[in-house]
Every structure is written in structure tokens, then in C-alpha cells.
Write a protein that holds these residues in place. Structure first.
Motif, PDB file in Angstrom:
ATOM      1  N   GLY A 138       0.441  -0.838   0.281  1.00 57.97           N
ATOM      2  CA  GLY A 138       0.050  -0.229   0.398  1.00 57.97           C
ATOM      3  C   GLY A 138       0.788   0.692   0.008  1.00 57.97           C
ATOM      4  O   GLY A 138       2.147   0.663  -0.175  1.00 57.97           O
ATOM      5  N   ASP A 139       0.401   2.865  -0.249  1.00 57.94           N
ATOM      6  CA  ASP A 139       0.593   3.676  -0.190  1.00 57.94           C
ATOM      7  C   ASP A 139       0.897   3.954   1.196  1.00 57.94           C
ATOM      8  O   ASP A 139       0.410   4.510   1.808  1.00 57.94           O
ATOM      9  CB  ASP A 139      -0.135   4.898  -1.440  1.00 57.94           C
ATOM     10  N   LEU A 140       2.570   3.807   1.432  1.00 56.24           N
ATOM     11  CA  LEU A 140       2.712   5.123   2.608  1.00 56.24           C
ATOM     12  C   LEU A 140       1.878   4.038   4.312  1.00 56.24           C
ATOM     13  O   LEU A 140       1.767   3.001   4.124  1.00 56.24           O
ATOM     14  CB  LEU A 140       3.587   6.300   2.758  1.00 56.24           C
ATOM     15  N   TRP A 141       1.988   5.333   4.954  1.00 58.56           N
ATOM     16  CA  TRP A 141       1.213   4.447   5.866  1.00 58.56           C
ATOM     17  C   TRP A 141      -0.127   3.888   5.643  1.00 58.56           C
ATOM     18  O   TRP A 141      -0.739   2.900   6.476  1.00 58.56           O
ATOM     19  CB  TRP A 141       0.971   5.771   6.959  1.00 58.56           C
ATOM     20  N   ASP A 142      -1.003   4.194   4.723  1.00 58.42           N
ATOM     21  CA  ASP A 142      -2.122   3.478   4.467  1.00 58.42           C
ATOM     22  C   ASP A 142      -2.024   2.424   4.138  1.00 58.42           C
ATOM     23  O   ASP A 142      -2.879   1.228   4.450  1.00 58.42           O
ATOM     24  CB  ASP A 142      -2.784   3.816   3.149  1.00 58.42           C
ATOM     25  N   ALA A 143      -0.460   1.594   4.177  1.00 57.91           N
ATOM     26  CA  ALA A 143      -0.736   0.074   4.706  1.00 57.91           C
ATOM     27  C   ALA A 143      -1.284  -0.326   5.571  1.00 57.91           C
ATOM     28  O   ALA A 143      -1.800  -1.620   5.253  1.00 57.91           O
ATOM     29  CB  ALA A 143       1.033   0.283   3.566  1.00 57.91           C
ATOM     30  N   LEU A 144      -0.783   0.273   6.928  1.00 56.00           N
ATOM     31  CA  LEU A 144      -0.681  -0.445   7.257  1.00 56.00           C
ATOM     32  C   LEU A 144      -1.987  -0.552   8.467  1.00 56.00           C
ATOM     33  O   LEU A 144      -2.549   0.213   8.015  1.00 56.00           O
ATOM     34  CB  LEU A 144       0.843   0.413   8.905  1.00 56.00           C
ATOM     35  N   PRO A 145      -2.426  -1.848   9.897  1.00 58.82           N
ATOM     36  CA  PRO A 145      -3.100  -2.030  10.056  1.00 58.82           C
ATOM     37  C   PRO A 145      -3.814  -1.054  10.886  1.00 58.82           C
ATOM     38  O   PRO A 145      -2.145  -0.067  11.423  1.00 58.82           O
ATOM     39  CB  PRO A 145      -3.382  -3.135  10.686  1.00 58.82           C
ATOM     40  N   GLU A 146      -4.838  -0.496  11.483  1.00 54.04           N
ATOM     41  CA  GLU A 146      -4.823   0.581  12.001  1.00 54.04           C
ATOM     42  C   GLU A 146      -4.437  -0.118  13.661  1.00 54.04           C
ATOM     43  O   GLU A 146      -3.918   0.829  14.518  1.00 54.04           O
ATOM     44  CB  GLU A 146      -6.783   1.011  12.695  1.00 54.04           C
ATOM     45  N   ARG A 147      -4.225  -0.706  14.025  1.00 53.58           N
ATOM     46  CA  ARG A 147      -4.178  -1.473  15.213  1.00 53.58           C
ATOM     47  C   ARG A 147      -2.536  -1.129  15.752  1.00 53.58           C
ATOM     48  O   ARG A 147      -1.835  -1.064  16.546  1.00 53.58           O
ATOM     49  CB  ARG A 147      -4.120  -3.212  15.026  1.00 53.58           C
ATOM     50  N   LEU A 148      -1.701  -0.651  14.784  1.00 46.88           N
ATOM     51  CA  LEU A 148      -0.009   0.274  15.033  1.00 46.88           C
ATOM     52  C   LEU A 148      -0.672   1.282  15.261  1.00 46.88           C
ATOM     53  O   LEU A 148       0.657   1.802  15.705  1.00 46.88           O
ATOM     54  CB  LEU A 148       0.599  -0.840  13.971  1.00 46.88           C
ATOM     55  N   ARG A 149      -1.371   2.240  15.237  1.00 46.26           N
ATOM     56  CA  ARG A 149      -1.246   3.436  14.928  1.00 46.26           C
ATOM     57  C   ARG A 149      -1.180   3.732  16.626  1.00 46.26           C
ATOM     58  O   ARG A 149      -1.600   3.458  17.844  1.00 46.26           O
ATOM     59  CB  ARG A 149      -3.121   4.202  15.224  1.00 46.26           C
ATOM     60  N   GLY A 150      -0.172   4.535  17.132  1.00 46.09           N
ATOM     61  CA  GLY A 150       0.366   4.925  17.840  1.00 46.09           C
ATOM     62  C   GLY A 150       0.917   3.613  19.151  1.00 46.09           C
ATOM     63  O   GLY A 150       1.403   3.951  20.136  1.00 46.09           O
ATOM     64  N   ASP A 173       0.309   9.921  14.118  1.00 50.02           N
ATOM     65  CA  ASP A 173      -0.472   9.656  14.869  1.00 50.02           C
ATOM     66  C   ASP A 173      -0.135   8.330  14.500  1.00 50.02           C
ATOM     67  O   ASP A 173      -0.279   7.278  15.331  1.00 50.02           O
ATOM     68  CB  ASP A 173      -1.351   9.697  13.576  1.00 50.02           C
ATOM     69  N   TRP A 174       1.725   7.378  14.460  1.00 57.35           N
ATOM     70  CA  TRP A 174       1.444   5.937  14.825  1.00 57.35           C
ATOM     71  C   TRP A 174       2.540   6.262  14.835  1.00 57.35           C
ATOM     72  O   TRP A 174       2.980   4.909  15.724  1.00 57.35           O
ATOM     73  CB  TRP A 174       1.957   5.825  12.867  1.00 57.35           C
ATOM     74  N   ALA A 190       4.870   5.652  19.232  1.00 53.02           N
ATOM     75  CA  ALA A 190       4.482   5.549  19.916  1.00 53.02           C
ATOM     76  C   ALA A 190       4.932   6.675  20.787  1.00 53.02           C
ATOM     77  O   ALA A 190       5.709   7.406  20.556  1.00 53.02           O
ATOM     78  CB  ALA A 190       5.000   4.208  20.338  1.00 53.02           C
ATOM     79  N   PRO A 191       4.910   6.974  21.962  1.00 51.16           N
ATOM     80  CA  PRO A 191       5.609   8.192  22.863  1.00 51.16           C
ATOM     81  C   PRO A 191       7.291   7.697  22.823  1.00 51.16           C
ATOM     82  O   PRO A 191       7.637   7.088  23.109  1.00 51.16           O
ATOM     83  CB  PRO A 191       4.943   8.408  24.430  1.00 51.16           C
ATOM     84  N   GLY A 192       7.818   9.060  22.519  1.00 51.08           N
ATOM     85  CA  GLY A 192       9.227   8.549  22.067  1.00 51.08           C
ATOM     86  C   GLY A 192       9.759   8.244  21.193  1.00 51.08           C
ATOM     87  O   GLY A 192      10.997   7.659  20.544  1.00 51.08           O
ATOM     88  N   GLY A 193       8.820   7.776  20.221  1.00 50.77           N
ATOM     89  CA  GLY A 193       9.342   6.653  18.942  1.00 50.77           C
ATOM     90  C   GLY A 193      10.270   7.439  18.179  1.00 50.77           C
ATOM     91  O   GLY A 193      10.077   8.630  18.189  1.00 50.77           O
ATOM     92  N   ARG A 194      10.564   7.064  17.084  1.00 54.22           N
ATOM     93  CA  ARG A 194      11.828   7.698  16.530  1.00 54.22           C
ATOM     94  C   ARG A 194      11.134   7.365  14.604  1.00 54.22           C
ATOM     95  O   ARG A 194      10.589   6.321  14.377  1.00 54.22           O
ATOM     96  CB  ARG A 194      12.899   8.078  17.040  1.00 54.22           C
ATOM     97  N   LEU A 195      11.831   8.102  13.842  1.00 47.11           N
ATOM     98  CA  LEU A 195      11.383   8.465  12.190  1.00 47.11           C
ATOM     99  C   LEU A 195      12.654   8.158  11.753  1.00 47.11           C
ATOM    100  O   LEU A 195      13.192   9.264  11.921  1.00 47.11           O
ATOM    101  CB  LEU A 195      10.202   9.307  11.964  1.00 47.11           C
ATOM    102  N   LEU A 196      12.988   7.576  11.347  1.00 49.38           N
ATOM    103  CA  LEU A 196      14.542   7.741  10.611  1.00 49.38           C
ATOM    104  C   LEU A 196      14.887   7.971   9.261  1.00 49.38           C
ATOM    105  O   LEU A 196      13.944   6.394   8.543  1.00 49.38           O
ATOM    106  CB  LEU A 196      15.192   6.267  11.138  1.00 49.38           C
ATOM    107  N   ILE A 197      14.996   9.032   8.692  1.00 50.91           N
ATOM    108  CA  ILE A 197      15.248   8.516   6.971  1.00 50.91           C
ATOM    109  C   ILE A 197      16.411   8.823   6.613  1.00 50.91           C
ATOM    110  O   ILE A 197      17.217   9.962   6.856  1.00 50.91           O
ATOM    111  CB  ILE A 197      14.129   9.951   6.612  1.00 50.91           C
ATOM    112  N   GLU A 198      16.454   8.661   5.711  1.00 49.06           N
ATOM    113  CA  GLU A 198      18.205   8.902   4.812  1.00 49.06           C
ATOM    114  C   GLU A 198      17.717  10.041   3.642  1.00 49.06           C
ATOM    115  O   GLU A 198      16.840  10.269   3.274  1.00 49.06           O
ATOM    116  CB  GLU A 198      18.077   7.488   3.682  1.00 49.06           C
ATOM    117  N   VAL A 199      18.873  10.858   4.114  1.00 44.89           N
ATOM    118  CA  VAL A 199      18.741  12.242   3.126  1.00 44.89           C
ATOM    119  C   VAL A 199      20.119  12.171   2.338  1.00 44.89           C
ATOM    120  O   VAL A 199      21.055  11.651   3.280  1.00 44.89           O
ATOM    121  CB  VAL A 199      18.059  13.689   3.858  1.00 44.89           C
TER     122      VAL A 199
END
Length: 253
Positions: A137-149, A201-202, A204-213
Motif C-alpha cells: 500500500g501507499d506509505l502509512w495507508d498500508a499499515l493496520p490501524e492496530r499499529l497506530r500510536g 499518529d503512528w 509511540a510516545p518517544g518513538g523515532r522516525l529515521l530517514i535517509e537524505v
């Protein structure tokens, strides 16, 4: 064809590491000539062999699937420093699933999810990630709602080549990897903006997003993360020629 002739043929075709490639092709299963013909036609060596080396692992590949680059090992290393067994981790824009596989190898027991828009990439990732949930699926839309947060870490090897720079890339990438795995829009950050905008939205508190640039994108990317409520830190590895951003969601309360 003798070993020396094979090396000479590859070198004449512009293969910089002709000796190493020749050895790998000779050791590959099946007849040599069809593999050599594919390589001489410009197909990436990893797709010809059916695997890529990544973080000390062999990652299965298929024609048309993005080839993981060594520089992305920085994302894996940074993610591993902060997750533990039982944590929910997402490999977004997963391609072959190389990043998720490497992280799960470093941190056994994580709850790994992977997602990609491309059905060929999803099929390849499912081969590499038995026991993990691989979603199409397209980015976050691919994930099941139960993972949110609930997500502790997201590794996103999203496309970040500016559209006008695609034509300047080596032909083996430009002609043999899907454009959507390379093209990041006008400044290369279109997909990063979409990922960052919904990340809180996805996570957890203190969770991290890691992206290459790229180095040139650090300033704009930090701004993108900041507008999404993810204060960012910048990490580099000169040996890997890699730059990554980590955006961190606020702690609870």
C-alpha cells in the motif's frame, strides 16, 4: 570463456570492479552466459545474482526491485540503538526488506512490519522476512490501524533524488530500478513530507522516525520534520557516505 576473458569483457563494458564481479558471476548457479548477457545489458549485478550484500547479510533480490545501498546501513545502526525485543518497528518503503531484515538480525524479537507500494517489492520482502507482516500500500495507508500510536521506530529509505537529477544517475539504476523508488520530486523531499506529516499518529510516545537524505537536503529536511512536530537530529557516516535524520515524537505528558 576463461577467467581472464571474463574480466576483460566486464572491464570493457565499464564495470569498475570487474575482477570481483567476474568471481561472483562464476560462482553463481546456472550457466554463466545468460548472467553475463544481463550484466552487459546494464542490469545491476545484484539483480543478476539474485542477492545483495547488506549489513553482513545476503538479501534476496528480483529484477525490478530496488537494490539496497550500503549507505542505508546507517539507518539500521541508528535504529538498533534504541529498540529492544517486543518493540513494534516498521520498515516503510521497504523494497526488498533489507533494512528490516538487518535490524531484526541485530535486535531479535522485535515485532517487525514492512510496507511498500510495489507488488514485486512486497513479494521479495516476504521472501526475506519470514514471520514478519509485509503489507502492500501507499506509505502509512498500508499499515493496520492496530499499529497506530504503537510504533517505536520507523526506518524509511524513501526516494530522495530530485526529479531533474534522475537523468544523471548511472544507467543501471535509471533503467533497471522503478522510477518511483528513486524520484523524490522537485527537491527530492516530496515523500519525506508525506511520511513526516502523519508520523506522529503512528509513533509511540518517544518513538523515532529515521530517514535517509543527501547532505544538500539536511536543512530543508530538518524543517520538514520540525513542522511535523518531530524535532530532528542529524547523523552522518563518512565511510558509508551516508546522512540520516532522526525525528523523535514527544514523550507522553
Amino acid at each position: 570463456m576463461t577467467p581472464d576473458e571474463l574480466v576483460a569483457t566486464l572491464r570493457a563494458a565499464g564495470c569498475v570492479f570487474a575482477e570481483q564481479e567476474a568471481e561472483l558471476l562464476r560462482d553463481a548457479p546456472g550457466p554463466l552466459q545468460p548472467l553475463l548477457d544481463r550484466r552487459l545489458a546494464g542490469e545491476p549485478l545484484e539483480q543478476v545474482l539474485g542477492w545483495a550484500g547488506f549489513d553482513g547479510l545476503r538479501v534476496a533480490l528480483a529484477p525490478g526491485v530496488f537494490v539496497p545501498r550500503r549507505r542505508s546501513e546507517l539507518l539500521v545502526r541508528l535504529a538498533a540503538d534504541g529498540v529492544r525485543s517486543g518493540d513494534v518497528v516498521v520498515d516503510l518503503c521497504c523494497g526488498s526488506g533489507a533494512l528490516g531484515l538487518a535490524l531484526r538480525t541485530r535486535v531479535p524479537g522485535i515485532e517487525l512490519h514492512a510496507a511498500d507500494l510495489d507488488p514485486d517489492a512486497v513479494a521479495c520482502a516476504r521472501r526475506n522476512l519470514p514471520g514478519a507482516a509485509v503489507w502492500q500500500g501507499d506509505l502509512w495507508d498500508a499499515l493496520p490501524e492496530r499499529l497506530r500510536g504503537r510504533v517505536r521506530a520507523v526506518l524509511a529509505n524513501a526516494p530522495y533524488v530530485p526529479s531533474d537529477s534522475i537523468a544523471l544517475m548511472p544507467s543501471e539504476a535509471r533503467d533497471h530500478e522503478p522510477r518511483h523508488t528513486l524520484d523524490g520530486g522537485g527537491d527530492g523531499l516530496d515523500v519525506h513530507r508525506r511520511i513526516a506529516a502523519a508520523a506522529r499518529d503512528w509513533l509511540a510516545p518517544g518513538g523515532r522516525l529515521l530517514i535517509e537524505v543527501s547532505d544538500a537536503q539536511v536543512g530543508p529536511a530538518v524543517t520538514v520534520f520540525g513542522r511535523a512536530g518531530l524535532p530532528a537530529t542529524v547523523h552522518t557516516d563518512e565511510e558509508l557516505d551516508a546522512t540520516a535524520l532522526i525525528g523523535t515524537a514527544p514523550d507522553a505528558g
